[in-house]
Structure formats: structure tokens, C-alpha cells
Design a protein around this motif. Structure first.
Motif, mmCIF file in Angstrom:
data_model
loop_
_atom_site.group_PDB
_atom_site.id
_atom_site.type_symbol
_atom_site.label_atom_id
_atom_site.label_comp_id
_atom_site.label_asym_id
_atom_site.label_seq_id
_atom_site.Cartn_x
_atom_site.Cartn_y
_atom_site.Cartn_z
ATOM 1 N N LYS A 422 2.090 -5.535 -14.954
ATOM 2 C CA LYS A 422 1.234 -6.490 -14.237
ATOM 3 C C LYS A 422 0.965 -6.062 -12.795
ATOM 4 O O LYS A 422 -0.004 -6.522 -12.184
ATOM 5 C CB LYS A 422 1.873 -7.881 -14.258
ATOM 6 C CG LYS A 422 0.879 -9.008 -14.087
ATOM 7 C CD LYS A 422 1.454 -10.348 -14.495
ATOM 8 C CE LYS A 422 0.390 -11.436 -14.441
ATOM 9 N NZ LYS A 422 0.909 -12.747 -14.891
ATOM 10 N N ASP A 423 1.808 -5.168 -12.261
ATOM 11 C CA ASP A 423 1.552 -4.649 -10.913
ATOM 12 C C ASP A 423 0.644 -3.427 -10.942
ATOM 13 O O ASP A 423 0.563 -2.678 -9.974
ATOM 14 C CB ASP A 423 2.867 -4.332 -10.191
ATOM 15 C CG ASP A 423 3.732 -3.352 -10.969
ATOM 16 O OD1 ASP A 423 3.328 -2.959 -12.086
ATOM 17 O OD2 ASP A 423 4.814 -2.988 -10.474
ATOM 18 N N LYS A 424 -0.034 -3.221 -12.107
ATOM 19 C CA LYS A 424 -1.044 -2.174 -12.297
ATOM 20 C C LYS A 424 -0.457 -0.767 -12.222
ATOM 21 O O LYS A 424 -1.074 0.162 -11.690
ATOM 22 C CB LYS A 424 -2.184 -2.339 -11.288
ATOM 23 C CG LYS A 424 -2.864 -3.706 -11.397
ATOM 24 C CD LYS A 424 -3.662 -4.044 -10.178
ATOM 25 C CE LYS A 424 -4.097 -5.500 -10.211
ATOM 26 N NZ LYS A 424 -4.474 -6.027 -8.913
ATOM 27 N N VAL A 425 0.731 -0.612 -12.764
ATOM 28 C CA VAL A 425 1.381 0.695 -12.840
ATOM 29 C C VAL A 425 1.381 1.156 -14.293
ATOM 30 O O VAL A 425 1.823 0.430 -15.190
ATOM 31 C CB VAL A 425 2.823 0.646 -12.293
ATOM 32 C CG1 VAL A 425 3.559 1.956 -12.589
ATOM 33 C CG2 VAL A 425 2.804 0.382 -10.791
ATOM 34 N N LEU A 426 0.876 2.367 -14.496
ATOM 35 C CA LEU A 426 0.844 2.973 -15.826
ATOM 36 C C LEU A 426 1.971 3.982 -15.930
ATOM 37 O O LEU A 426 2.161 4.813 -15.040
ATOM 38 C CB LEU A 426 -0.506 3.671 -16.046
ATOM 39 C CG LEU A 426 -0.661 4.523 -17.314
ATOM 40 C CD1 LEU A 426 -0.714 3.641 -18.551
ATOM 41 C CD2 LEU A 426 -1.912 5.390 -17.223
ATOM 42 N N ARG A 427 2.712 3.905 -17.033
ATOM 43 C CA ARG A 427 3.778 4.883 -17.283
ATOM 44 C C ARG A 427 3.566 5.537 -18.641
ATOM 45 O O ARG A 427 3.070 4.905 -19.582
ATOM 46 C CB ARG A 427 5.165 4.228 -17.244
ATOM 47 C CG ARG A 427 5.657 3.912 -15.839
ATOM 48 C CD ARG A 427 7.109 3.451 -15.842
ATOM 49 N NE ARG A 427 7.584 3.159 -14.509
ATOM 50 C CZ ARG A 427 8.145 4.050 -13.685
ATOM 51 N NH1 ARG A 427 8.282 5.305 -14.097
ATOM 52 N NH2 ARG A 427 8.561 3.698 -12.486
#
Length: 516
Positions: A422-427
Motif C-alpha cells: 500500500k506504500d507503493k513499493v514493488l518487490r
């Protein structure tokens, strides 16, 4: 591939030695452990000595060694290494536990290890172009992105019912409302969209408790062919599957806001999805309206219904049918019956249910049939990996997100997993080692209403991320192979030299300068 196989390389020196600081810097624990193994420290000269030990004075005689012989002779011939280390190498080579090995078995093992290491080095982490925002005309939340293989077009649809058609080059070609009834669109929302590839149709779900089937081949563009009405709850997610070997067999599954999961199993999809009522108009372009109660009654002979209510009032956030499990998988944000697997019985008309209880619930899931793993996007910031047959606990937990995970999707061919929080971090995760191998922070303009859509088009290497009515694209860069090549030009033939006992290769010289 195990840690022991992670970093196999042939040294060019005659003796093993400590690694230089330049080589060990940045090496993972798994790789550092692998470089300490005996087979990773053997030089070319060492292999020449080992080969001579397997040679026989008699022509065509194959020399075999037992474990004890191998341990004894290798310590004497090579001149370094312990008997225990050579015993461990023997056990790795003798996978069939025959009790002996020969030169062919040993070299096959080494070549396979080198090949696996080479593959792993060239395919671990994808490189991406800069994040690009596509010029959408959607005014409301984008509900779905799909790719139509038949026409090589992308479709996007938003909550207000605007359908956009994109070319394969992602140029916007056309937009129009999914229904021409403007008054109706003011009072309903589109909730989901799926493609029925085998019959050239798309299906759209509405808050009016309707599911409409649109024909892609009709004279009138996207003409509504079937309208399924009278559902008890609003469908908010859908999935479609068809058997590639028998395209008449297909399943449309959907979940609604009452916690019910339902599916229509079609048995003659190529002929007709649903039976035409006797009172229907003869005009082939006319819309057929069918009530859900009709389907439940069994009067349509070309399909039958499946359903369950195990989610008990919680909104079904995602539903998918998987053929390898022969089960419908669904999920909610509840911590009770979070994930339900509805297994089809042999009769194909009844379901047996199993479920996972996941603390705080999940936003999304994905299933990898070859790994037999279900990945879940946890509201508790965790990505969990589940064996579908083990409901008690996950087989793996991926830690790293600092906010609620809202999407997961497997990178199937590479056996990797995307997750988006939700904090717009892609892993990106390596599934085998359960490690995060890439982290990308995605910067989106602020929006008042937050809803994420995540779709990875693996065939084209395109990752779509949508927040509300914004659609962003991450495109994979083309990857040049880093594999070591034996020839600069294409190999045109391979011959076996019986004297040298090795293959001889020829390369294409047609492009050489004739003056050379």
C-alpha cells in the motif's frame, strides 16, 4: 537449485586458494558457502589428473571406482583435499546409488552444475524501463486490464463503464461506454471484466446484479449477446478458464458481496454458451436475457452450476479456477475462511471445501501450478506461501514490506513472485530461497480514493499498476544473454572425433571478409 549448486566454477590455477576481496564482496551467504565446496575449487589441471585415473590400458574399457577407491585415489592423485570431501563429491555424482562412478558420470555432473549456475546468473533479476504513465481517458477507478490474444489488443475498463481499446504498442485506439444506455450507467458500476478467448467474447459484471456477455466478432462492435440477470448478490470479481485441449469445456467463476462463490461450467462453449429460449427473437444479433433461477433449475443443458457459501457474508475479493487442482480458489479480507479451495468431485457437479485461516485476512492471491504454491498478499504486511493440501500453516513467509500487501502475482517461467504494498513499493522474490531480490519504489500522484489494480503480462514483459484512474507501465528491458559462447559465429555442424574422443564443431564463416 540448492545452495551447494549456487556457485560452481573452475579455477585456472593448480591449487585452491582464498578468494580475493574483489570476488567475495557482495556474495550472498548461499554463494559464499558454495564456493568453498571441493568441486568448485578443482582446477583444469586437477580434472586432467582425475581423467587419467579413469583411463584404462585396454581400449574401450570403462573404468569404474567405488566410493573407497575414489576417496583413496583422488587424495593421492590430485594432491589436496580430504577423503571426506571426495566422499561427499562421490555421493553427489552417484545419485542412483549404484555404488560406483566413472568418468562420464563425473563430467556429466560437473557440466550440469555449470549449466545451472549459468542459467541462474542470466535470469535472476529483470531490468526495467522508467515508470511510464499511459494517457487514459477513464474518469473513475480502473477495474481491470486484460490482453486479447486473438486481436493482440489490451482492454481496460473503469467503474463508470468506459471501455478503452489499446494496440499492442499501447497506443490508445478507441474508447466507448460498455452500454449505450446512458441513463443506466448513471445508476450502476462495472465491477469486473474477463476475456472468453475460446469463444471470442468478453464478460462484464455490474452492480445491478447482472453479468453481460459481449461478442467480439459481431457486426455491431461489442454487441451484448447474453444478459444474465437475477443474481442474489452483486458480483465483484470474476475468472474464466477453458480447456486448451477441449475448448468446449470452460468455467466462468465469480464471487459476490454476500460471500457466495458461484461458477457456470460450460460443456459446449464452442456451439453455444447458453441455450436459446424458445421465445427468443430469431435475430442473431439480439440480446438474450436469462434469469439466474433458470440456470439453477438445470433447464440449460449446455452448462451446470457450482456454488458454495463458506465465506459467510464476507465480500469475495478474488476468485480463480485452477485446472491442475480442479478447484475454485477464493479469498476475503476476513481472518476466518480467508482462502477457500472448492474441489470438484468426480461427478464435476459437487464441491468439497477446505480453507485457510489467515490473521487479519488478505487482499489477493495467486497460484503457481508447477511449484504447487499459493501466494497470499497479507493485510499484516506479510506474503505467505501455502501448499494447497496443508491448511495448518504456510510453507514459507516472505518478510520485507512495511505496509499492507495489496497484490501478488507469480513470474511463472522464472519461478519468482511480485508483490505490491500500500506504500507503493514493488518487490520481486526468489521463491526457492525466499529472498527479496528487487525493490522498486513507485511514485504516483496523490489521489483521494485509493484502489490498486496489478497485472503482469508475462508474455510481453509488461507490468501494469493502476491506482484509481491512473495507469502506469513498467516494461522489462530486453536482456542480452551473458552465457559464455564457444564460437563467435553460428555453429553449423558437430562431429565426433573417435581419436580425440570429443566432439569437433564447425562455425559459419560466410560473413568473413574474402580478402582475409
Amino acid at each position: 537449485m540448492s545452495c551447494q549448486k549456487a556457485a560452481l566454477e573452475l579455477n585456472t590455477g593448480s591449487q585452491p586458494g582464498p578468494k580475493s576481496p574483489e570476488r567475495t564482496e557482495g556474495v550472498t551467504a548461499c554463494e559464499d558457502y558454495g564456493t568453498g565446496l571441493l568441486e568448485n575449487q578443482l582446477s583444469v589441471g586437477d580434472f586432467v589428473k582425475i581423467q587419467k585415473a579413469f583411463e584404462s590400458s585396454e581400449p574401450r574399457e570403462i573404468v569404474c571406482m567405488s566410493r573407497e577407491d575414489f576417496m583413496q585415489k583422488m587424495t593421492e592423485i590430485v594432491g589436496w583435499g580430504t577423503k571426506e570431501e571426495y566422499g561427499e563429491l562421490f555421493d553427489k555424482v552417484d545419485v542412483a546409488q549404484d555404488g560406483f562412478i566413472n568418468w562420464d558420470k563425473l563430467t556429466s555432473f560437473i557440466l550440469l552444475e555449470l549449466y545451472e549456475q549459468d542459467e541462474r546468473k542470466t535470469t535472476v533479476v529483470p531490468q526495467w524501463e522508467d515508470l511510464e504513465f499511459l494517457p487514459v481517458k477513464h474518469k473513475d477507478i480502473i477495474q481491470k486490464v486484460i490482453f486479447l490474444k486473438s486481436s493482440s489488443h489490451y482492454l481496460t475498463i473503469s467503474k463508470e463503464g468506459l471501455l478503452a481499446i489499446w494496440g499492442e504498442n499501447l497506443k490508445l485506439q478507441e474508447t466507448f461506454p460498455i452500454t449505450s444506455d446512458a441513463t443506466k450507467l448513471k445508476h450502476l458500476w462495472v465491477t469486473s471484466l474477463v476475456s472468453l478467448e475460446n469463444v471470442n467474447k468478453i464478460t462484464v459484471a455490474f452492480t445491478s446484479k447482472e453479468i453481460c456477455f459481449y461478442d467480439l466478432l459481431s457486426k455491431e462492435e461489442f454487441a451484448c449477446q447474453y444478459k444474465l440477470q437475477g443474481l442474489k448478490g452483486t458480483p465483484i470479481c470474476m475468472d474464466y478458464w477453458y480447456d486448451p485441449l477441449e475448448a468446449n469445456e470452460s468455467i466462468l467463476s465469480f464471487g459476490d458481496i454476500t460471500g457466495k462463490v458461484q461458477a457456470i461450467a460450460f460443456t459446449a462453449a464452442l456451439i453455444s454458451l447458453l441455450d436459446r429460449p424458445a421465445s427468443a427473437c430469431e435475430d442473431g444479433e439480439a440480446t438474450m436475457t436469462i434469469n439466474w433461477a433458470e440456470l439453477l433449475s438445470g433447464c440449460h443443458k449446455c452448462c451446470h452450476m457450482l456454488e458454495h457459501k463458506l465465506h459467510r457474508g464476507h465480500w469475495v475479493r478474488q476468485v480463480t479456477y485452477n485446472a491442475s487442482l480442479d478447484a475454485i480458489i477464493s479469498s476475503t479480507t476476513s481472518n476466518i475462511n480467508t482462502v477457500v479451495l472448492a474441489w470438484r468431485e468426480k461427478s464435476k457437479k459437487h464441491l468439497n471445501m477446505t480453507s485457510f485461516n489467515i490473521a487479519q485476512g488478505i487482499h489477493a492471491l495467486d497460484y503457481h501450478s508447477r511449484l504447487n504454491l499459493i501466494a497470499t498478499a497479507g493485510i499484516n504486511n506479510k506474503v505467505c506461501l501455502w501448499n494447497p493440501y496443508v491448511v495448518s500453516k504456510p510453507v514459507g513467509v516472505l518478510w520485507g514490506h512495511s505496509a499492507s500487501v495489496i497484490a501478488v502475482q507469480f513470474f511463472v517461467e522464472r519461478k519468482q513472485l511480485f508483490s505490491f504494498s500500500k506504500d507503493k513499493v514493488l518487490r520481486l522474490w526468489d521463491i526457492q530461497h525466499q529472498l527479496s531480490i528487487q525493490r522498486i519504489a513507485c511514485f504516483f500522484p496523490k489521489s483521494q480514493e485509493f484502489r490498486c489494480l496489478f497485472h503482469f503480462d508475462e508474455a510481453h514483459g509488461r507490468l501494469f499498476i493502476s491506482l484509481s484512474n491512473q495507469l502506469a507501465l513498467l516494461a522489462m528491458k530486453s536482456e542480452a544473454s551473458k552465457r559464455v559462447k564457444s564460437h563467435e559465429k553460428a555453429v553449423t555442424c558437430v562431429l565426433y572425433n573417435s581419436i580425440l574422443k570429443q566432439p569437433t564443431q564447425c562455425e559459419d564463416s560466410t560473413n568473413e571478409d574474402p580478402d582475409d
